[in-house]
Design a protein around this motif. Sequence first.
Motif, short mmCIF file in Angstrom:
data_model
loop_
_atom_site.label_atom_id
_atom_site.label_comp_id
_atom_site.label_asym_id
_atom_site.label_seq_id
_atom_site.Cartn_x
_atom_site.Cartn_y
_atom_site.Cartn_z
N MET A 1 -58.20 60.55 57.40
CA MET A 1 -57.06 59.86 58.07
C MET A 1 -55.66 60.35 58.28
O MET A 1 -54.99 60.68 59.10
CB MET A 1 -56.89 58.59 57.32
N THR A 2 -55.26 61.24 56.96
CA THR A 2 -54.22 62.11 56.97
C THR A 2 -54.25 63.18 57.89
O THR A 2 -53.11 63.33 58.61
CB THR A 2 -53.88 62.52 55.38
N ASP A 3 -55.42 63.91 57.94
CA ASP A 3 -55.49 64.78 58.98
C ASP A 3 -55.43 64.31 60.40
O ASP A 3 -54.76 65.07 61.26
CB ASP A 3 -57.02 65.23 58.93
N LEU A 4 -55.86 63.23 60.73
CA LEU A 4 -55.50 62.53 62.02
C LEU A 4 -54.16 62.48 62.38
O LEU A 4 -53.62 62.93 63.40
CB LEU A 4 -56.47 61.41 62.44
N ILE A 5 -53.39 61.69 61.34
CA ILE A 5 -51.96 61.59 61.72
C ILE A 5 -51.25 62.94 61.85
O ILE A 5 -50.33 63.09 62.64
CB ILE A 5 -51.45 60.83 60.40
N LYS A 6 -51.74 63.76 61.02
CA LYS A 6 -51.07 65.33 60.97
C LYS A 6 -51.37 65.92 62.46
O LYS A 6 -50.34 66.42 63.19
CB LYS A 6 -51.58 66.05 59.97
N LEU A 7 -52.53 65.68 62.79
CA LEU A 7 -52.74 66.34 64.21
C LEU A 7 -51.89 65.63 65.31
O LEU A 7 -51.50 66.09 66.12
CB LEU A 7 -54.36 66.17 64.61
N ILE A 8 -51.97 64.07 65.21
CA ILE A 8 -51.15 63.44 66.26
C ILE A 8 -49.59 63.92 66.19
O ILE A 8 -48.97 63.99 67.16
CB ILE A 8 -51.31 61.83 66.07
N ASN A 162 -56.93 62.11 74.54
CA ASN A 162 -58.30 62.73 74.04
C ASN A 162 -58.27 64.29 74.26
O ASN A 162 -58.64 65.06 73.34
CB ASN A 162 -59.58 62.15 74.57
N ILE A 163 -58.03 64.70 75.46
CA ILE A 163 -57.97 66.19 75.76
C ILE A 163 -56.85 66.93 74.96
O ILE A 163 -57.30 67.97 74.42
CB ILE A 163 -57.66 66.54 77.44
N TRP A 164 -55.76 66.23 74.69
CA TRP A 164 -54.65 67.08 74.14
C TRP A 164 -54.87 67.15 72.70
O TRP A 164 -54.67 68.08 72.09
CB TRP A 164 -53.35 66.15 74.36
N LEU A 165 -55.42 66.15 72.00
CA LEU A 165 -55.51 65.91 70.57
C LEU A 165 -56.91 67.03 70.39
O LEU A 165 -56.62 67.94 69.06
CB LEU A 165 -56.00 64.78 70.08
N THR A 166 -57.61 66.96 71.02
CA THR A 166 -58.91 67.81 70.67
C THR A 166 -58.47 69.38 70.97
O THR A 166 -58.62 70.15 70.06
CB THR A 166 -60.09 67.55 71.81
#
Length: 236
Positions: A1-8, A162-166
């Motif tokens: 989860m932390t990784d997802l927020i960091k990515l965002i 989706n494209i941007w985050l990936t």
Amino acid sequence: MTDLIKLIQERHSSRGQFDPKKIIPEDKLKMILEAARWAPTAHNMQNFDIIVIDDKKVIETLGKIESIISEEFIRENFEQLSMSEEELKRKKVGILGTQFPLKWRDASKLDEAIMERDPTPLSYTIRGGNTILLIIYDRRKRAPASKGDVLGFLSLGCVMENIWLTAQSLGVSMHIMSAFGVVQKELKKILNIPEYMELGFACKLGYPVSETKYLRVRRDIESFTHHNEFGKKWLV
Ligand SMILES: Cc1cc2nc3c(=O)[nH]c(=O)nc-3n(C[C@H](O)[C@H](O)[C@H](O)COP(=O)(O)O)c2cc1C
């Protein structure tokens, strides 16, 4: 989860020059398309097609398309500008004016800027990009009963994110190029896009020559979140 927020939080717009020689590996591009494939869309209509443009000659041809920036853009853009980092930090909304010509940043010179507009080729926006995605949709269809197909457009937004985050997760930079929207007629002709298909958005993917860090701001959660009724603060 932390990784997802960091990515965002770390996902960002890369507006500078891209390295035309640095190619996105095929497996990464495939993963980016896979992310688009799994985007949520209203009624699962999957209301998009994607044109991947990586042919140098086609990109050169697109780069030669010229357009004149609209008066509307110059005036409404001005409303969103902060003239210093301090102002932007304070406002927490909008963008830095320093990326635009001087006259675009001065209320008293906007009329002059509008008079002096010159045609600008798309190459100015593409800036070395060697992989462009055009996300197009069929304007004859809409999400059921959705006025103006707002739900359809939201769906395209999901595809975009989706494209941007990936891309971000794969170390690939991205830039949304709304300038493509004003030259649709030319795009359709060059790329054989059927008349009934419209551009949702265009973006370029790749590797910037140098990653220039710029100030990115967002409002605080409390400033946009209401608790149980409008106007009642959500206290974080
Ligand atoms: C629908 C949409 C259209 C955008 N069009 C452009 C554009 O034409 N040119 C550009 O430089 N950035 C464009 N952006 C990027 C935004 O300006 C950017 O996301 C915003 O300023 C926040 O900065 P960040 O992406 O670095 O977080 C667009 C973004 C969205 C979502």
